[in-house]
Enzyme design. Structure first.
Site, PDB file in Angstrom:
ATOM      1  N   TYR A   1      32.227  49.884  53.295  1.00  7.43           N
ATOM      2  CA  TYR A   1      31.762  49.060  52.182  1.00  7.43           C
ATOM      3  C   TYR A   1      30.312  48.639  52.399  1.00  7.43           C
ATOM      4  O   TYR A   1      29.985  48.006  53.406  1.00  7.43           O
ATOM      5  CB  TYR A   1      32.635  47.816  52.011  1.00  7.43           C
ATOM      6  CG  TYR A   1      34.007  48.064  51.424  1.00  7.43           C
ATOM      7  CD1 TYR A   1      34.379  49.309  50.925  1.00  7.43           C
ATOM      8  CD2 TYR A   1      34.948  47.038  51.364  1.00  7.43           C
ATOM      9  CE1 TYR A   1      35.634  49.533  50.395  1.00  7.43           C
ATOM     10  CE2 TYR A   1      36.211  47.250  50.822  1.00  7.43           C
ATOM     11  CZ  TYR A   1      36.545  48.500  50.342  1.00  7.43           C
ATOM     12  OH  TYR A   1      37.793  48.708  49.818  1.00  7.43           O
TER      13      TYR A   1
ATOM     14  N   SER B   1      41.787  47.591  42.139  1.00 11.26           N
ATOM     15  CA  SER B   1      41.321  47.810  40.765  1.00 11.26           C
ATOM     16  C   SER B   1      42.310  47.280  39.727  1.00 11.26           C
ATOM     17  O   SER B   1      42.733  48.002  38.827  1.00 11.26           O
ATOM     18  CB  SER B   1      41.040  49.298  40.512  1.00 11.26           C
ATOM     19  OG  SER B   1      40.187  49.466  39.393  1.00 11.26           O
TER      20      SER B   1
ATOM     21  N   LEU C   1      41.886  45.540  37.222  1.00 14.75           N
ATOM     22  CA  LEU C   1      41.351  45.534  35.852  1.00 14.75           C
ATOM     23  C   LEU C   1      40.886  46.929  35.414  1.00 14.75           C
ATOM     24  O   LEU C   1      40.129  47.066  34.453  1.00 14.75           O
ATOM     25  CB  LEU C   1      40.190  44.538  35.741  1.00 14.75           C
ATOM     26  CG  LEU C   1      40.564  43.070  35.936  1.00 14.75           C
ATOM     27  CD1 LEU C   1      39.332  42.185  35.851  1.00 14.75           C
ATOM     28  CD2 LEU C   1      41.615  42.634  34.919  1.00 14.75           C
TER      29      LEU C   1
ATOM     30  N   GLY D   1      37.243  47.410  35.202  1.00 16.01           N
ATOM     31  CA  GLY D   1      36.584  46.615  34.159  1.00 16.01           C
ATOM     32  C   GLY D   1      37.027  46.979  32.754  1.00 16.01           C
ATOM     33  O   GLY D   1      36.736  46.248  31.801  1.00 16.01           O
ATOM     34  N   LEU D   2      37.749  48.094  32.607  1.00 15.91           N
ATOM     35  CA  LEU D   2      38.154  48.522  31.267  1.00 15.91           C
ATOM     36  C   LEU D   2      39.008  47.463  30.572  1.00 15.91           C
ATOM     37  O   LEU D   2      38.873  47.223  29.375  1.00 15.91           O
ATOM     38  CB  LEU D   2      38.932  49.836  31.359  1.00 15.91           C
ATOM     39  CG  LEU D   2      39.376  50.448  30.026  1.00 15.91           C
ATOM     40  CD1 LEU D   2      38.168  50.876  29.201  1.00 15.91           C
ATOM     41  CD2 LEU D   2      40.312  51.635  30.255  1.00 15.91           C
ATOM     42  N   LEU D   3      39.888  46.787  31.324  1.00 16.45           N
ATOM     43  CA  LEU D   3      40.817  45.831  30.728  1.00 16.45           C
ATOM     44  C   LEU D   3      40.165  44.507  30.338  1.00 16.45           C
ATOM     45  O   LEU D   3      40.810  43.665  29.707  1.00 16.45           O
ATOM     46  CB  LEU D   3      41.987  45.580  31.690  1.00 16.45           C
ATOM     47  CG  LEU D   3      42.959  46.752  31.815  1.00 16.45           C
ATOM     48  CD1 LEU D   3      43.857  46.599  33.031  1.00 16.45           C
ATOM     49  CD2 LEU D   3      43.788  46.895  30.542  1.00 16.45           C
TER      50      LEU D   3
END
Length: 351
Positions: A58, A211, A213, A216-218
């Site tokens: 990361y 992930s 979400l 980020g789509l949701l």
């Protein structure tokens, strides 16, 4: 914040959320700088969060270095998890990546130095590398448990057949057990329900879900802008590329309007309720890039969906079970004369 043990096979206590720290640092060219990362960490701790999830790769190792600084004053209050497989990405070489015993031992020592600690509560094999025998991976992890450098371990992004094979081998040979799995899971990625989640429930493995979400789509933000992970990373995201995803986002936005919650809170509230209906621990790994995003996640802990709202989200996001599950369901109806209600199943033990 509430707490649970990480699966039925451990006494490791973790918070409802794990704080994913892939955004801690700017080594990838995007992310949260030191001050912003520290503010997110402190807000998460203030809310009662204890599980911290990082990886050696990361931000090219910067995430672990920053966490080492933030954890220095109170390491024992946190459950610290890291991962190895792909390396930090700062140098090449076939000996610096993969799941071999050599790279495992090199990687854990490097992570411990960056994190400023002498042990990890949970160590993940980040990805399968397609070449290292599972026996070599398990024996190496067992040695790390015996030396106290790690307390528990899990398999991240491994297929169900490999996880169950590993769990059986570890059990038969008296090695340290597989504690859990880490897998992508959300309203727009429910395929783990075909094999991975039933396996985890059956074996009592903890499930860390990344992930939550859908990249980020949701949140619904990509309907009005391309800014976010889609533009910054260009990967690890979902796009609204099917009628089903459109239906899912429409349902999330409608329920958000009904409840006054944000779309992300509705999406995570569904995920949390899904976990409550499981027989093992489901722990979403959230990855906020700002305190504001973290506060939105924390707000989801207070969102209660009605049964009708939960069922709507469940229905529009459902994925086909596939072979052999659908065939078996049909045959079960035949064998039971179409009346499953006549048969009672024993409750699954939770302790």
């Amino acid at each position: 914040m509430r707490y649970t043990t990480f699966g039925r096979g451990t006494g490791l206590r973790v918070s409802t959320y794990g704080l994913g720290t892939g955004n801690f640092g700017t080594g990838w060219g995007t992310g949260a700088g030191r001050d912003d990362a520290k503010a997110i960490f402190e807000k998460f701790a203030e809310a009662g969060g204890t599980l911290i999830d990082t990886a050696d790769g990361y931000q090219l190792g910067e995430s672990e270095r920053l966490l080492g600084e933030f954890l220095a004053a109170d390491r024992e209050s946190f459950v610290l998890a890291s991962k190895y497989t792909s390396g930090t990405g700062t140098s090449g070489g076939v000996s610096l990546t993969g799941n071999s015993r050599k790279n495992m031992f090199r990687s854990v020592e490097a992570s411990l130095r960056r994190l400023g600690t002498d042990y990890l509560d949970l160590y993940w094999v980040h990805f399968p590398d397609s070449v290292t025998p599972i026996e070599e991976i398990l024996r190496g992890l067992d040695d790390l448990v015996r030396t106290g450098k790690i307390l528990h371990f899990g398999l991240s992004n491994f297929p169900a057949w490999r996880v169950s094979h590993a769990a059986a081998i570890a059990d038969l040979r008296g090695w340290a057990p597989v504690a859990g799995i880490q897998v992508e899971y959300s309203l727009v990625e429910r395929t783990p329900e075909r094999e991975l989640l039933p396996m985890a429930d059956a074996l009592g493995l903890g499930v860390a879900q990344w992930s939550p979400l859908g990249g980020g789509l949701l949140t619904g933000k990509y309907r009005v802008s391309a800014e976010g992970r889609l533009s910054d990373w260009g990967r690890l995201v979902h796009s609204e590329d099917s009628t089903q995803k459109t239906a899912v986002i429409d349902a999330v936005l409608a329920i958000a309007e009904e409840t006054g919650a944000s779309p992300s809170q509705v999406s995570v509230a569904w995920l949390l309720e899904r976990g409550r209906r499981s027989t093992t621990a489901y722990v979403p790994i959230i990855g906020p890039r700002s305190v504001k995003q973290l506060e939105d996640y924390l707000g989801a802990l207070e969102v209660g969906l009605s049964e009708a709202q939960y069922s709507l989200l469940d229905r529009v996001s459902a994925v086909p079970a596939g072979v052999p599950h659908e065939v078996n369901e049909g045959m079960l109806d035949v064998m039971l004369g179409g009346d499953r209600g006549r048969f009672d199943r024993p409750a699954v033990p939770v302790a």
